[in-house]
Motif scaffolding. Structure first.
Motif, mmCIF file in Angstrom:
data_model
loop_
_atom_site.group_PDB
_atom_site.id
_atom_site.type_symbol
_atom_site.label_atom_id
_atom_site.label_comp_id
_atom_site.label_asym_id
_atom_site.label_seq_id
_atom_site.Cartn_x
_atom_site.Cartn_y
_atom_site.Cartn_z
ATOM 1 N N UNK A 31 0.849 -1.203 0.000
ATOM 2 C CA UNK A 31 0.000 0.000 0.000
ATOM 3 C C UNK A 31 0.878 1.244 0.000
ATOM 4 N N UNK A 32 0.661 2.103 -0.991
ATOM 5 C CA UNK A 32 1.459 3.323 -1.151
ATOM 6 C C UNK A 32 0.611 4.550 -0.833
ATOM 7 N N UNK A 33 1.238 5.524 -0.159
ATOM 8 C CA UNK A 33 0.620 6.835 0.037
ATOM 9 C C UNK A 33 1.602 7.883 -0.461
ATOM 10 N N UNK A 34 1.110 8.793 -1.307
ATOM 11 C CA UNK A 34 1.996 9.804 -1.857
ATOM 12 C C UNK A 34 1.322 11.146 -2.023
ATOM 13 N N UNK A 35 2.156 12.179 -2.199
ATOM 14 C CA UNK A 35 1.679 13.539 -2.477
ATOM 15 C C UNK A 35 2.299 13.978 -3.796
ATOM 16 N N UNK A 36 1.462 14.355 -4.727
ATOM 17 C CA UNK A 36 1.913 14.743 -6.067
ATOM 18 C C UNK A 36 1.616 16.219 -6.299
ATOM 19 N N UNK A 37 2.620 16.947 -6.765
ATOM 20 C CA UNK A 37 2.451 18.360 -7.086
ATOM 21 C C UNK A 37 2.801 18.586 -8.555
ATOM 22 N N UNK A 38 1.853 19.008 -9.392
ATOM 23 C CA UNK A 38 2.145 19.250 -10.821
ATOM 24 C C UNK A 38 3.270 20.272 -10.951
ATOM 25 N N UNK A 39 4.326 19.869 -11.646
ATOM 26 C CA UNK A 39 5.485 20.767 -11.730
ATOM 27 C C UNK A 39 5.915 21.035 -13.166
ATOM 28 N N UNK A 40 5.208 20.441 -14.135
ATOM 29 C CA UNK A 40 5.547 20.668 -15.537
ATOM 30 C C UNK A 40 4.277 20.947 -16.326
ATOM 31 N N UNK A 41 4.456 21.449 -17.518
ATOM 32 C CA UNK A 41 3.295 21.695 -18.385
ATOM 33 C C UNK A 41 2.733 20.391 -18.922
ATOM 34 N N UNK A 42 3.554 19.352 -18.929
ATOM 35 C CA UNK A 42 3.097 18.039 -19.406
ATOM 36 C C UNK A 42 2.850 17.102 -18.210
ATOM 37 N N UNK A 43 2.078 17.590 -17.253
ATOM 38 C CA UNK A 43 1.893 16.830 -16.010
ATOM 39 C C UNK A 43 1.190 15.496 -16.250
ATOM 40 N N UNK A 44 0.240 15.454 -17.164
ATOM 41 C CA UNK A 44 -0.465 14.192 -17.422
ATOM 42 C C UNK A 44 0.492 13.120 -17.935
ATOM 43 N N UNK A 45 1.415 13.524 -18.803
ATOM 44 C CA UNK A 45 2.403 12.570 -19.313
ATOM 45 C C UNK A 45 3.359 12.140 -18.195
ATOM 46 N N UNK A 46 3.715 13.080 -17.327
ATOM 47 C CA UNK A 46 4.599 12.759 -16.208
ATOM 48 C C UNK A 46 3.912 11.778 -15.238
ATOM 49 N N UNK A 47 2.641 11.998 -14.981
ATOM 50 C CA UNK A 47 1.864 11.116 -14.098
ATOM 51 C C UNK A 47 1.761 9.712 -14.703
ATOM 52 N N UNK A 48 1.568 9.655 -16.011
ATOM 53 C CA UNK A 48 1.503 8.362 -16.693
ATOM 54 C C UNK A 48 2.855 7.653 -16.638
ATOM 55 N N UNK A 49 3.935 8.401 -16.836
ATOM 56 C CA UNK A 49 5.280 7.821 -16.785
ATOM 57 C C UNK A 49 5.581 7.278 -15.390
ATOM 58 N N UNK A 50 5.116 7.975 -14.369
ATOM 59 C CA UNK A 50 5.302 7.524 -12.984
ATOM 60 C C UNK A 50 4.627 6.168 -12.766
ATOM 61 N N UNK A 51 3.406 6.027 -13.253
ATOM 62 C CA UNK A 51 2.693 4.760 -13.090
ATOM 63 C C UNK A 51 3.365 3.641 -13.882
ATOM 64 N N UNK A 52 3.874 3.965 -15.049
ATOM 65 C CA UNK A 52 4.572 2.954 -15.851
ATOM 66 C C UNK A 52 5.843 2.488 -15.147
ATOM 67 N N UNK A 53 6.543 3.419 -14.502
ATOM 68 C CA UNK A 53 7.759 3.057 -13.776
ATOM 69 C C UNK A 53 7.442 2.147 -12.589
ATOM 70 N N UNK A 54 6.345 2.402 -11.920
ATOM 71 C CA UNK A 54 5.938 1.551 -10.808
ATOM 72 C C UNK A 54 5.657 0.125 -11.284
ATOM 73 N N UNK A 55 5.162 0.003 -12.505
ATOM 74 C CA UNK A 55 4.798 -1.304 -13.048
ATOM 75 C C UNK A 55 5.942 -1.988 -13.799
#
Length: 502
Positions: A257-281
């Protein structure tokens, strides 16, 4: 049988139970059937190999560890047992497979692995001990940006989807690259070889049949939790946390079980969020179900809310919770009931606002009353718990204002004190509701032996309990009559499948 998530007892026809175990679990690609003679020989070979492994590396172990192994080798050991428990909260009902390894020979080495792995936890920054730990971490966070949001992630069948080769590679990487954070006397070779062997040689019994687990973390082995925690934690430390540090303001994990805090820091935040999930998998076959980024989330036994850059928490209780606390007619020692009250008192106080705390205590009292406890007894125990809570608050306050001790003075005191190892008298006593009370035993000790014996550590009374209804009615080991054994059903199922394939 007990149900998953402590949702009460469940009843199931034994023939249907055996069929469910065989068709939905054991007769899959994750397990291999072993004829009895082969299984017995493999179990003996495993025992011999582990003993030889120990003898070859014992000089690298501490004396206490050597004594642990030598003492454990003389104990009687049993074969691990497989069983399933129903997930009654699921529709349709599914079953959780479990292997009980308690008392097995492999568990001797797995318990040592678990002890040794604790030395590696400080290298895993994402490690979360419990809900108290995350409360402390959240309290220490600075004011968060207005766009920051919280998220959670849950691993899908974490143990099953961590293959041994990937995990061993991860542990080897950890020992190679973070050696300066690991004790110099860490028994690397013995640790890695034992770990791999335990994970790849999990043989267990189901009724009169034997099976070998082929994939994933060895089910039921004592070190499974830390093994999974550290194995994935190495990916988190080396890749996930550095790569997404600009957006990940906070990231902690309790096993799966993971708990995290995410703060949008780029203009391409959706792509960054997707890349984060791909890295976890990207670790082995492990997959994570990641929540949306929101202001409120349920995590462990907490509901955590982010408002105006600050956190508030409350105790999370699942809707299906049956609150099956110790009933009043139970033969548990009174100390168990006291511990239940005090534990929940402290937990509710830490996790909630004063208003929520009051409401939870009212609900707690009602749940205890429904289990047969009188309101007079509940009130008495609540008063005692409140007194303990007040003492803890006073102690915490005094420690905050306490002057630090001068190290030189402390060393001088140590030098003038003659120290000898504490020897404690242990008394193992089976509790009976109408038997001799622990207080009576202590009073006899104080009157007769205290101050006159060689036990400068005093006396400790270790209470054990007699078998209860759960022990008698939900036995892990089946005792089926001839013609109804698991081997009989296995033969029938195999023949049916063979005919169908033809």
């Amino acid at each position: 049988m007990p149900s998953d998530k402590n949702l009460g007892p469940a009843v199931m026809n034994r023939d249907a139970y055996i069929e469910k175990v065989l068709t939905e679990h054991l007769l899959t690609d994750s397990y291999e059937f072993l004829p009895t003679e082969k299984a017995v020989q493999m179990l003996q070979n495993n025992r011999n190999h582990l003993q030889q492994l120990y003898r070859s590396n014992k000089n690298h172990l501490k004396k206490a560890e050597q004594e642990y192994f030598e003492r454990s080798f003389t104990d009687r050991h049993r074969t691990p047992l497989f069983y399933i428990i129903p997930k009654v909260q699921k529709q349709p009902v599914k079953f959780r497979p479990v292997v009980s390894c308690v008392g097995s020979f492999n568990a001797v080495f797995s318990t040592w692995l678990d002890y040794t792995m604790k030395k590696l936890l400080k290298t895993i920054p994402s490690y979360l001990r419990d809900s108290n730990h995350i409360l402390q971490e959240l309290q220490n966070l600075p004011h968060l940006p207005p766009k920051a949001r919280i998220f959670t992630a849950d691993a899908t069948a974490m143990y099953t989807n961590i293959d041994t080769a990937t995990a061993i590679e991860a542990f080897t990487f950890l020992l190679d690259h973070y050696a300066d954070e690991i004790p110099n006397n860490f028994p690397r070779a013995f640790f890695l070889e034992t770990l791999q062997f335990i994970m790849e040689n999990n043989i267990f019994q189901f009724d009169d049949t034997y099976w070998l687990q082929l994939t994933g973390t060895a089910m039921g082995t004592p070190t499974a939790c830390l093994y999974a925690t550290i194995a994935f934690g190495i990916l988190e430390r080396h890749t996930i946390l550095p790569r997404f540090s600009h957006s990940l303001l906070f990231y902690k994990r309790f096993i799966d079980d993971v708990f995290g805090i995410w703060n949008p820091s780029t203009t391409n935040d959706d792509e960054e969020w997707k890349a984060f999930q791909q890295e976890m998998n990207s670790f082995s076959q492990l997959q994570w179900v990641v929540s949306q980024r929101e202001e409120t989330a349920n995590f462990l036994d907490l509901t955590i809310t982010l408002q105006s850059g600050k956190f508030t928490t409350s105790t999370f209780q699942k809707p299906m919770n049956l609150y099956l606390y110790i009933p009043s007619i139970s033969a548990h020692p009174e100390s168990c009931f006291k511990g239940l009250i005090v534990g929940n008192f402290l937990r509710f106080y830490k996790q909630n606002t004063p208003a929520n705390f009051k409401q939870l205590l009212q609900n707690f009292a009602l749940h205890l009353h429904q289990r047969g406890h009188s309101f007079e007894t509940i009130k008495l125990q609540f008063t005692r718990a409140a007194s303990i809570l007040d003492k803890k608050r006073l102690l915490k306050s005094s420690l905050l204002h306490e002057q630090p001790v001068n190290d030189d003075d402390a060393n001088d005191d140590d030098a003038n004190t003659t120290c000898r190892p504490a020897r404690t008298l242990y008394i193992h006593w089976q509790y009976q509701p109408n038997g001799i009370k622990k207080e009576t035993i202590r009073a006899i000790y104080n009157k007769t032996l205290k101050g006159r014996d060689n036990f400068n550590g005093g006396m400790t009374i270790a209470l054990s309990r007699p078998k209860n209804l759960r022990d008698l009615l939900t036995r892990t080991k089946l005792n089926q009559p001839p013609g109804k054994r698991a081997s009989d059903q296995l033969s029938t199922i195999t023949q049916t499948r063979t005919i169908a394939d033809c």
